[in-house]
Design a protein around this motif. Sequence first.
Motif, mmCIF file in Angstrom:
data_model
loop_
_atom_site.group_PDB
_atom_site.id
_atom_site.type_symbol
_atom_site.label_atom_id
_atom_site.label_comp_id
_atom_site.label_asym_id
_atom_site.label_seq_id
_atom_site.Cartn_x
_atom_site.Cartn_y
_atom_site.Cartn_z
ATOM 1 N N PRO A 207 0.798 -1.235 0.000
ATOM 2 C CA PRO A 207 0.000 0.000 0.000
ATOM 3 C C PRO A 207 0.827 1.280 0.000
ATOM 4 O O PRO A 207 0.260 2.377 0.036
ATOM 5 C CB PRO A 207 -0.803 -0.117 1.296
ATOM 6 C CG PRO A 207 0.111 -0.872 2.215
ATOM 7 C CD PRO A 207 0.835 -1.867 1.328
ATOM 8 N N LEU A 210 -0.082 4.102 -2.617
ATOM 9 C CA LEU A 210 -1.374 4.711 -2.327
ATOM 10 C C LEU A 210 -1.286 5.593 -1.097
ATOM 11 O O LEU A 210 -1.793 6.724 -1.086
ATOM 12 C CB LEU A 210 -2.429 3.619 -2.122
ATOM 13 C CG LEU A 210 -3.814 4.082 -1.672
ATOM 14 C CD1 LEU A 210 -4.444 4.980 -2.721
ATOM 15 C CD2 LEU A 210 -4.709 2.881 -1.388
ATOM 16 N N GLU A 211 -0.647 5.115 -0.060
ATOM 17 C CA GLU A 211 -0.569 5.876 1.190
ATOM 18 C C GLU A 211 0.290 7.123 1.052
ATOM 19 O O GLU A 211 0.195 8.031 1.877
ATOM 20 C CB GLU A 211 -0.033 4.971 2.304
ATOM 21 C CG GLU A 211 -1.015 3.870 2.686
ATOM 22 C CD GLU A 211 -0.454 2.886 3.685
ATOM 23 O OE1 GLU A 211 0.770 2.963 3.969
ATOM 24 O OE2 GLU A 211 -1.216 2.047 4.186
ATOM 25 N N GLY A 222 -5.098 5.674 2.740
ATOM 26 C CA GLY A 222 -5.186 4.255 3.034
ATOM 27 C C GLY A 222 -6.605 3.767 3.216
ATOM 28 O O GLY A 222 -6.875 2.567 3.103
ATOM 29 N N ARG A 223 -7.546 4.681 3.485
ATOM 30 C CA ARG A 223 -8.950 4.306 3.635
ATOM 31 C C ARG A 223 -9.651 4.151 2.300
ATOM 32 O O ARG A 223 -10.741 3.575 2.221
ATOM 33 C CB ARG A 223 -9.686 5.356 4.463
ATOM 34 C CG ARG A 223 -9.249 5.450 5.914
ATOM 35 C CD ARG A 223 -9.973 6.586 6.610
ATOM 36 N NE ARG A 223 -11.424 6.474 6.483
ATOM 37 C CZ ARG A 223 -12.284 7.442 6.809
ATOM 38 N NH1 ARG A 223 -11.808 8.617 7.250
ATOM 39 N NH2 ARG A 223 -13.573 7.275 6.687
ATOM 40 N N ASP A 225 -10.647 2.863 -1.390
ATOM 41 C CA ASP A 225 -10.583 1.610 -2.140
ATOM 42 C C ASP A 225 -9.828 1.797 -3.450
ATOM 43 O O ASP A 225 -9.174 0.873 -3.939
ATOM 44 C CB ASP A 225 -11.993 1.091 -2.428
ATOM 45 C CG ASP A 225 -12.646 0.496 -1.196
ATOM 46 O OD1 ASP A 225 -11.920 0.055 -0.289
ATOM 47 O OD2 ASP A 225 -13.893 0.478 -1.135
ATOM 48 N N ASN A 240 -6.449 -0.020 -3.953
ATOM 49 C CA ASN A 240 -5.998 -0.460 -2.648
ATOM 50 C C ASN A 240 -5.733 -1.972 -2.701
ATOM 51 O O ASN A 240 -6.502 -2.708 -3.325
ATOM 52 C CB ASN A 240 -7.083 -0.161 -1.610
ATOM 53 C CG ASN A 240 -6.597 -0.303 -0.188
ATOM 54 O OD1 ASN A 240 -6.104 -1.352 0.208
ATOM 55 N ND2 ASN A 240 -6.754 0.748 0.592
ATOM 56 N N ARG A 242 -6.374 -4.282 -0.749
ATOM 57 C CA ARG A 242 -7.516 -5.103 -0.331
ATOM 58 C C ARG A 242 -8.528 -5.270 -1.461
ATOM 59 O O ARG A 242 -9.263 -6.263 -1.502
ATOM 60 C CB ARG A 242 -8.181 -4.500 0.905
ATOM 61 C CG ARG A 242 -8.822 -3.146 0.704
ATOM 62 C CD ARG A 242 -9.603 -2.690 1.939
ATOM 63 N NE ARG A 242 -10.144 -1.355 1.766
ATOM 64 C CZ ARG A 242 -9.575 -0.260 2.221
ATOM 65 N NH1 ARG A 242 -8.430 -0.338 2.880
ATOM 66 N NH2 ARG A 242 -10.146 0.925 2.024
#
Length: 389
Positions: A207, A210-211, A222-223, A225, A240, A242
């Motif tokens: 991540p 993205l972060e 990070g929250r 998607d 993300n 996930r």
Amino acid sequence: MVLTAALVGCSGSDDHVDPADHPGAAASPDVVRALERALDARARVVRGADAAGFARLVGGAAGFRERESTWFANLTRLPVAHLSYRLDPGSLVRDGNAYRVRVTESLQLEGYDAAPVASEGRYRFVPVPGHPGRYRLTALVEADAQPWDDGPVEVREGDGVLGIFDPGSVDRAPELIASVEAGIAAVSEQVPYDWSRTVVVYALSDPAFLEGLEDAPGGDPGRLDAVAFPVGDGSRIVLNPRVVDRPGRGRDRLVRHELVHVALGTRDDQVPVWLSEGLAEYVSVRPLAPEDRRIPAAAVAAAEAGADDLPDDATFNDDDSQAHYGLAWWAVEYLAEAYGEDAPWQLLDAMAAPGADPDAVLRDRFGTSTRELARQADRQIVALYEAAG
């Protein structure tokens, strides 16, 4: 959602030293030309996939050489149409026998970038012993680094899709590439504008990229998607981790949502966020049967309570963002139902016009307001979703 990337990059052991803090003697024109030759050689050996030639151009600590070797391998996997470097002579500073300088890299991905994408970095060069006029790169810090700058990547292509994976995510490549291909086709059927119908998608297991994005909606990337973010004159999508590991209708819908932002480009930059995000949601659900067009429970609860108005830009992505996305989506649904399927796009064009007042546009073109749209959206959400529980 549109973001810019943070300052990240790979470096040698002494990259924490900023040449602006430790100025040295100005370099001669001969040094400038020598460094330009080193940069030209860097671009040439990468374009030619000459690993041995590249290794001769890199020095410094073992860790830096290893990272540069990874970067070289990554670049040879990408469809590079153009790679070049330009140094800023005015930034050149001597540091002992080394020189530090600001350099602009121009990289264009064939079939995906309309023009070379420029990124700036600070480079450190040292002389090659026994070879007057030759220099090796020994340290580098890049602004707006991309995944291939920071670690090993795996590259997979589809029809209009360039997927950037890493060793931990590449097993998901076939299904994800297929999802984006289908998304491009679905979005192109709905969005009434010409666009490239191509996209670069970052689907990593780590991540960190993205972060590292700045100005994230809600303040915490990070929250998220997924997000579409600008690179050069275009946009790319980052998922993300996930989401990379979660195939299905939900991920396909999310992909379509972000592709709408890519397709619209800069058209929605100056319009209210509720319209930009509402359009993305509206288009993303079109391929789904009505019973499969899910909405967050928070949006149903907010509709039951009743919204005074559509969310403003400053609060759209706050803690109530799920409710706001649902409300924006159904505001656009109402516009399409009440005024015709072209109405949301006519509204986008009118609100995007220079100097446009969004409230005046709604009033003059459609005889409505954001308050009325919020009420109508609430009514439809309650009618469709309350009974379904």
